[in-house]
Every structure is written in C-alpha cells, then in structure tokens.
Scaffold this active site. Structure first.
Site, PDB file in Angstrom:
ATOM      1  N   HIS A  14       0.819  -1.327  -0.003  1.00 33.84           N
ATOM      2  CA  HIS A  14       0.121   0.005  -0.164  1.00 33.84           C
ATOM      3  C   HIS A  14       0.937   1.426   0.080  1.00 33.84           C
ATOM      4  O   HIS A  14       1.330   1.685   1.025  1.00 33.84           O
ATOM      5  CB  HIS A  14      -0.901  -0.104   1.243  1.00 33.84           C
ATOM      6  CG  HIS A  14      -1.973   1.357   1.290  1.00 33.84           C
ATOM      7  ND1 HIS A  14      -3.065   0.995   1.550  1.00 33.84           N
ATOM      8  CD2 HIS A  14      -1.510   2.634   0.910  1.00 33.84           C
ATOM      9  CE1 HIS A  14      -3.838   2.036   1.521  1.00 33.84           C
ATOM     10  NE2 HIS A  14      -2.923   3.013   1.321  1.00 33.84           N
ATOM     11  N   HIS A  16       1.752   5.290  -1.762  1.00 34.19           N
ATOM     12  CA  HIS A  16       1.308   6.612  -2.479  1.00 34.19           C
ATOM     13  C   HIS A  16       2.643   7.059  -2.964  1.00 34.19           C
ATOM     14  O   HIS A  16       3.294   7.452  -2.264  1.00 34.19           O
ATOM     15  CB  HIS A  16       0.488   7.620  -1.719  1.00 34.19           C
ATOM     16  CG  HIS A  16      -0.573   7.041  -1.176  1.00 34.19           C
ATOM     17  ND1 HIS A  16      -2.015   7.375  -1.826  1.00 34.19           N
ATOM     18  CD2 HIS A  16      -0.944   6.294  -0.072  1.00 34.19           C
ATOM     19  CE1 HIS A  16      -2.978   6.810  -0.905  1.00 34.19           C
ATOM     20  NE2 HIS A  16      -2.421   6.201   0.198  1.00 34.19           N
ATOM     21  N   LYS A 100      -9.169  -0.393  -5.956  1.00 35.85           N
ATOM     22  CA  LYS A 100      -9.261   0.477  -4.772  1.00 35.85           C
ATOM     23  C   LYS A 100     -10.635   1.031  -4.474  1.00 35.85           C
ATOM     24  O   LYS A 100     -11.139   1.804  -5.342  1.00 35.85           O
ATOM     25  CB  LYS A 100      -8.193   1.433  -4.456  1.00 35.85           C
ATOM     26  CG  LYS A 100      -8.003   2.244  -3.230  1.00 35.85           C
ATOM     27  CD  LYS A 100      -7.633   1.463  -2.012  1.00 35.85           C
ATOM     28  CE  LYS A 100      -7.636   2.212  -0.753  1.00 35.85           C
ATOM     29  NZ  LYS A 100      -6.498   2.967  -0.313  1.00 35.85           N
ATOM     30  N   HIS A 137     -10.454   1.035   1.684  1.00 33.04           N
ATOM     31  CA  HIS A 137     -10.273   2.190   2.632  1.00 33.04           C
ATOM     32  C   HIS A 137     -11.491   2.035   3.847  1.00 33.04           C
ATOM     33  O   HIS A 137     -12.554   2.638   3.518  1.00 33.04           O
ATOM     34  CB  HIS A 137     -10.239   3.585   2.220  1.00 33.04           C
ATOM     35  CG  HIS A 137      -9.952   4.528   3.147  1.00 33.04           C
ATOM     36  ND1 HIS A 137      -8.719   5.044   3.312  1.00 33.04           N
ATOM     37  CD2 HIS A 137     -10.538   5.109   4.354  1.00 33.04           C
ATOM     38  CE1 HIS A 137      -8.537   6.021   4.503  1.00 33.04           C
ATOM     39  NE2 HIS A 137      -9.629   6.039   4.960  1.00 33.04           N
ATOM     40  N   HIS A 175      -4.876  -0.504   6.073  1.00 33.77           N
ATOM     41  CA  HIS A 175      -4.259   0.073   6.850  1.00 33.77           C
ATOM     42  C   HIS A 175      -5.420   0.070   8.132  1.00 33.77           C
ATOM     43  O   HIS A 175      -5.770   0.703   8.829  1.00 33.77           O
ATOM     44  CB  HIS A 175      -4.057   1.457   6.785  1.00 33.77           C
ATOM     45  CG  HIS A 175      -5.136   2.285   6.067  1.00 33.77           C
ATOM     46  ND1 HIS A 175      -6.501   2.222   5.998  1.00 33.77           N
ATOM     47  CD2 HIS A 175      -4.898   2.951   4.844  1.00 33.77           C
ATOM     48  CE1 HIS A 175      -7.160   2.837   5.085  1.00 33.77           C
ATOM     49  NE2 HIS A 175      -6.059   3.389   4.202  1.00 33.77           N
ATOM     50  N   ASP A 248       1.432   2.615   3.525  1.00 31.08           N
ATOM     51  CA  ASP A 248       0.353   3.911   3.300  1.00 31.08           C
ATOM     52  C   ASP A 248       1.414   4.901   3.480  1.00 31.08           C
ATOM     53  O   ASP A 248       0.973   6.093   3.762  1.00 31.08           O
ATOM     54  CB  ASP A 248      -0.594   3.676   4.396  1.00 31.08           C
ATOM     55  CG  ASP A 248      -1.486   4.748   3.901  1.00 31.08           C
ATOM     56  OD1 ASP A 248      -1.737   4.930   2.807  1.00 31.08           O
ATOM     57  OD2 ASP A 248      -2.448   5.319   4.644  1.00 31.08           O
TER      58      ASP A 248
END
Ligand code: DOR
Ligand code: ZN
Length: 348
Positions: A14, A16, A100, A137, A175, A248
């Site tokens: 995960h 970004h 996602k 999420h 997460h 994350d």
C-alpha cells in the site's frame, strides 16, 4: 538477539507515490528498500482505467533511479461509473492487480469514490469471478460517526453486508487500526486479509494529541487508543498470513500539513522497515519479521516471494533526514519518537 537478518526483499502492499516532482522526490526511498509495491490510484484525476494505470506505471518506471529494480503494481480507483469489462480487461492484461475502494469523502482525493455500494455491485461480482482483489479504505463517512469509531462502524455497516452479498470477493482491509478490524479478519475464514502500516504499530492517539497537536502524525485512519495499537502489534508479529505490511507512505508538502486544515498522510518510506524491525524486536518476534514484510502479502496476491534478499543490520542509532526537499517545499519524514537501530544494508 541477532544483529543481522537476511530477508527476502520486502514488498509494500500500500503505497502513495503521487506524480511529477513529488514522485521524483519520494520514489527512490521506496525503490532502495522494497522490491515491489502496490501503488494507490488517488491522483488528481484518479487512475480509473487500464490505460490510466499503464501510463502511470510508465511514469513511475521512467522516474526510477537506474541502479534499482523495483516493480510497481497498479490499482484502479473505483467509481460509480466503473465498467466491469474495463476492470476485467485491466486485470487480464496485467495493467492492474487490484481495485481500490474509497468511500466518497473518507480521505485525500476520495471525492470521486463510492457513495452507494449497490451502484458498484456488478463490478464487485465480476472481480469475485476473476479473483481480482478489492483493497478497501475501511472508514464510515457518515458525519454523525465519531472519527475514532469510523473503522468499527464501517465493518458493521458495510463490510459484513458486503461479505454476505459477494462472498467470493477477495478483500484487503487496508491500514487496519483497531482491535475490531483485527478480530474481523481473524474471524473470517477466507478471502480476507489486512495491511498494517509501520506508523500504526507505533502511534496511539496520545502521540498525536497529548501535550500539543502534531500535524506530522495525522493520517487516515487516525491513530486510535493504545489497546488498539497493541492489537495491531499482536496481529503483525503473530505470523498469521492474513496480516502484512502496507506502509501507506503518503507524502504531502509541509506547507499542506502545517496549515489550519492540515491534510492526512505520513511519509514513512525511508523508515518503515526500520520501524517494523524495532517493533518486532521489542516483541521478541524478529524471526517472524520476514513473514510480515516479505512473504504474507506476496502469498495473498498469488506471487512468489522476491527472489533477491536484503540484510537488515542492527547498529548505532541512525537518523534519517528530518525532511526531503521537493521543489521549493519539503516533505517531513516520519519520526517514530525512538532511536532507529535497524537499517537496510546498502549492498546486500
Ligand atoms: O492518511 C492518509 N493519506 N490516508 C489515506 O487514506 C490517503 C492518504 C493520502 O493519499 O494522502
Ligand atoms: Zn493510503
């Protein structure tokens, strides 16, 4: 206690990476340590189609330092307009590994996300048929729900019903931050796993709020009570294959973090593995670190572990840079609040 650990090269399930100058600034920090990463699609505009994912992947590859081998795997951003055929095509062609789900309004760049899960049911059913995972999420977005309860409420109101309606869908609860989330994964016999971040293994809500507000520790889902952090540590070090590392790591310029409405996200890529090693060491479970950072996630995604290995070595405390430059701005590196002794040996 060993002071050198040889591990299959870890993966980050995960991540970004953003785009443009920010990607240039942060990508080397992941690529130096991780073998593979699952890259989140919440760009502006989002990565919605196979073509978007391919183009984004090419930009990542082009930005990679020459001396690294790092394989980005892509995700598609689920919207209420997502076409099941497009998703199936992206999966079959290898353009995207997973989809996602952002509940609309849950976090950074989630406004194009999903308001009504019924609207995306055909996509989810197709994903179940073809075995494509849905990364979720997991936070309720109803403004009446207390921010510290959002994960638990999401599990009850959204995740349990979704599991009943589409039982064959493979799901990653991203997460996870609560005992409730850990219990839900443990009590679900199949098709469900969870990523855990390095920072949620360290932070509770006191770290964020007691004695002063610390914007650099603010992320979504927000850190919870200590008992929840302990549940996450227990899950991570348990060796249970359903729990694996997804950092994350979510960089934002300091100017955006340090504002009256500061944004959510911690840049952890430079330190995530060192932090995990410290947590496993404190729990006397270093032998299980490799499962958490290098094996369990790959197994969930149906891949072999990385072929190459890294060495994590324990030595004098080292300090990562407090921040890295990004254009005129800077991105603060996550500070776990304790000295880091473990580091990835450079030329393992
Ligand atoms: O803290 C977060 N930051 N949580 C998310 O879910 C998104 C991320 C981001 O993109 O900044
Ligand atoms: Zn994220």
């Amino acid at each position: 206690m060993p002071d050198r650990l040889l591990l299959r090269r870890p993966d980050d399930w995960h991540l970004h990476l953003r785009d443009g100058a920010m990607m240039q600034a942060v990508l080397p920090h992941s690529a130096a340590r991780f073998g593979r990463a699952l890259v989140m699609p919440n760009l502006v505009p989002p990565v919605r189609t196979a073509a978007d994912a391919r183009a984004y992947r090419q930009r990542i590859l082009a930005a990679l330092p020459h001396d690294t081998r790092f394989a980005p795997f892509m995700t598609l951003y689920l919207t209420e307009d997502t076409d099941p055929d497009e998703v199936a095509l992206a999966h079959a062609s290898g353009a995207a590994l997973a989809v996602k789900l952002y509940p609309a309004g849950a976090t950074t760049n989630s406004h194009a996300g999903v308001r009504d899960l019924d609207a995306v049911r055909p996509v989810l059913e197709r994903m179940a048929e073809i075995g494509m995972p849905l990364c979720i999420h997991g936070e309720a977005t109803d403004p009446d729900v207390d921010i510290f309860d959002r994960e638990a409420v999401f599990i009850d109101r959204v995740l349990r019903p979704l599991r009943r309606r589409v039982p064959d869908l493979r799901i990653v609860l991203e997460h996870v931050t609560t005992q409730d989330g850990v219990d839900f994964v443990r009590d679900t016999p199949r098709h469900l796993a969870a990523t855990i971040t390095a920072h949620h293994l360290v932070l509770n809500r006191n770290a964020l709020l007691a004695g002063g507000i610390r914007p650099h520790l603010y992320c979504n889902p927000v850190a919870k009570r200590e008992r929840h952090r302990l549940a996450l540590v227990e899950a991570a070090v348990s060796g249970d294959r359903r729990f694996f590392l997804g950092t994350d790591s979510a960089p934002h310029p300091d100017s955006a973090k340090l504002s009256p409405c500061g944004c959510a996200g911690l840049f952890t890529a430079p330190v995530a593995l060192s932090v995990c090693a410290a947590i496993f060491e404190a729990a006397r479970q270093l032998p299980r670190l490799e499962a958490f950072v290098s094996l369990n996630g790959a197994a969930f995604y149906g891949m072999a572990p990385s072929a190459d290995r890294i060495a994590l070595v324990r030595g004098e405390a080292w300090s990562p840079p407090a921040a890295i430059p990004c254009g005129e701005d800077r991105v603060t590196v996550f500070d776990p609040g304790f000295p880091l002794h473990w580091r990835v040996e450079e030329s393992a």
